[in-house]
Enzyme design. Sequence first.
Site, PDB file in Angstrom:
ATOM      1  CG  ASP A 133      -2.255   0.593   1.006  1.00  0.00           C
ATOM      2  OD1 ASP A 133      -2.308   1.828   0.867  1.00  0.00           O
ATOM      3  OD2 ASP A 133      -3.252  -0.149   0.958  1.00  0.00           O
TER       4      ASP A 133
ATOM      5  CG  HIS B  29      -5.233   3.918   1.268  1.00  0.00           C
ATOM      6  ND1 HIS B  29      -4.872   2.623   0.974  1.00  0.00           N
ATOM      7  CD2 HIS B  29      -6.506   4.055   0.823  1.00  0.00           C
ATOM      8  CE1 HIS B  29      -5.879   1.998   0.381  1.00  0.00           C
ATOM      9  NE2 HIS B  29      -6.890   2.856   0.275  1.00  0.00           N
TER      10      HIS B  29
ATOM     11  CB  SER C  84      -9.203   0.683   0.011  1.00  0.00           C
ATOM     12  OG  SER C  84      -8.703   0.882  -1.282  1.00  0.00           O
TER      13      SER C  84
END
Length: 590
Positions: free
Chosen positions: A144, A177, A340
């Site tokens: 990620d 994220h 996600s």
Amino acid sequence: MKKLLLLCLFIVGLGVALVNFKGLAAKGDYNSIIVNFREDIPSTVLSQQLETIAQQYNQTPNLNSIFSINEHIYTLNGDQKLLKELRRSPIKQYVESIEPNYIYQAFEVPNDPDYSKQWNFRSINIERAWEETQGDGITVAVIDTGVSKVPDLEETAFVEGYDFVNDRIDAADDNGHGTHVAGTIAQSTNNNYGVAGIAYKAKIMPLKVLTGGGGGTITDIAEAIRFAADHGANVINMSLGGGGDTQVLKEAIDYAYSKGVVIVAAAGNSNQNAAAYPARYPHVISVSALDPTGKKAPYSNYGAGVDISAPGGSPEGKILQETIDPDTNKPVFAEFQGTSMAAPHVAGVAALIKASNEKLEPEEVLKVLKQSSRQVKEDPFNHYGAGQLDAATAVQLAIKGQITFKDFFRWLRDSGYLNPRFWIDGGAAALLPKIAMVLGSYLFAWFLRNYFPFNWTWPLSTGLIFGSSGLFFLRGFYIFDLPQWPFRVMGSSLPELGNIIQGNPWFNPFFASVIIPFCLIALLLGHPQWKWFAIGTTVGVAVCLGASAVFAPGVIWLGQDTLARCFLGVNALLCLGLACLAMKGEERTA
């Protein structure tokens, strides 16, 4: 002879240890007692026993509910003192168990103060899964934007990763994220801070392939997949994707898959009728997103390539984890939504599955996820794949067929075997008298061997056990939906069979006498092997009757006093004499 003496010392020592060790099963709070009468006793006997309890102990037993009528389960107020008295009273002969009516509490949820806001965890039934495993020993690679060790990840174990964007070992997050995704998988839990993670005892491997702006190249992603496979990752999570199919990425996925790595990816957020890549590849578990009501999230891709669905959030309820604020680089609790966020739910549960059964290959983990998911009947567009993620069912399915220590320990605890009082106070059997009967029969047979030479054989040993104690430990075995009388029969010695048949606590004089041993000797004496079963049974009965004359002399029609003791003692001597006569003149042919 030395081996026998060592065995005797071991059994006696075990008995002493059991007397003095209260065991884990004895721990618990209660203020009432369960009296579970046998289902086969006549109603008149049941009424008499209930009246006896009321008169002797000034407590009125009541049916637990209308559903307890057939099971004969009664409760009465009482403490440990009353429990002991009941277990030592004649009433115990009419019951399957007399035990504390323990007060159980709801299992505690994590003490993380904001766990109540994680609706997504409760929707996948995570608390029941945690009863079995928390992901110990499993490593999850988060491919990620990197992962920063925010305060609510400080107790989470990390293994060395890599930053493929900047070509360095430190894979810190500059977007937020990746840290959020890692939090869903393994946020530190039960640390009195923040929120919880699904597989919070698993290790995180941070692999940065996306920049602070959220973009990254196929080559970096492919290299990260191979790095994870080569450095011990069990599960890979990729909450990323796009529209291009490349051989480089496919080969990297196939490589990791061939090394036993479970690969999970987000289906995509375009509300399109097809999963994005890499989720679309055959060896990748593709995850679509659910809103708080369990419906497909409005943004989630669906259709071709979707394998399973998991919570991803929506404007009505998002996914809360601790991450970093990319503007200040400081920790912040933030709510995100998207596939996600759905993918790490599946990656976390995959870690729990692997922790439950590490031998499972990636295709078997996918099979477990699919079979355990909650199916949606009407799903013509494949919004949900095989169904909605269910962590508890997945873990149970993963360990199905395996006898784990936790399963065995739970069975021991629930059956009462961990509590010595279960044995000593008259639950399944009186342990010490039974040990005395078993040892006594073997020692006496060994003594007779000096005068009537014979060899030890299994018919003789079987007879000694059958006559003296039976397989007494089987009296405590209760298998759901099966009759219990076979266990009571197998758990009884020959003199006790009359008790089982009549449902009476006292010996039947026909069974507790020399009569049946005499018949066995007469029938089997001419057989070269089975005569030793008859002889062993006769010796065992002699020891059983002798021990019972001391410990529990109750005989029907004769009471519990001197007359009963004399009857049992005389028959014990007759059995010994009969066994000696049967052995007289025998050569070593047994």
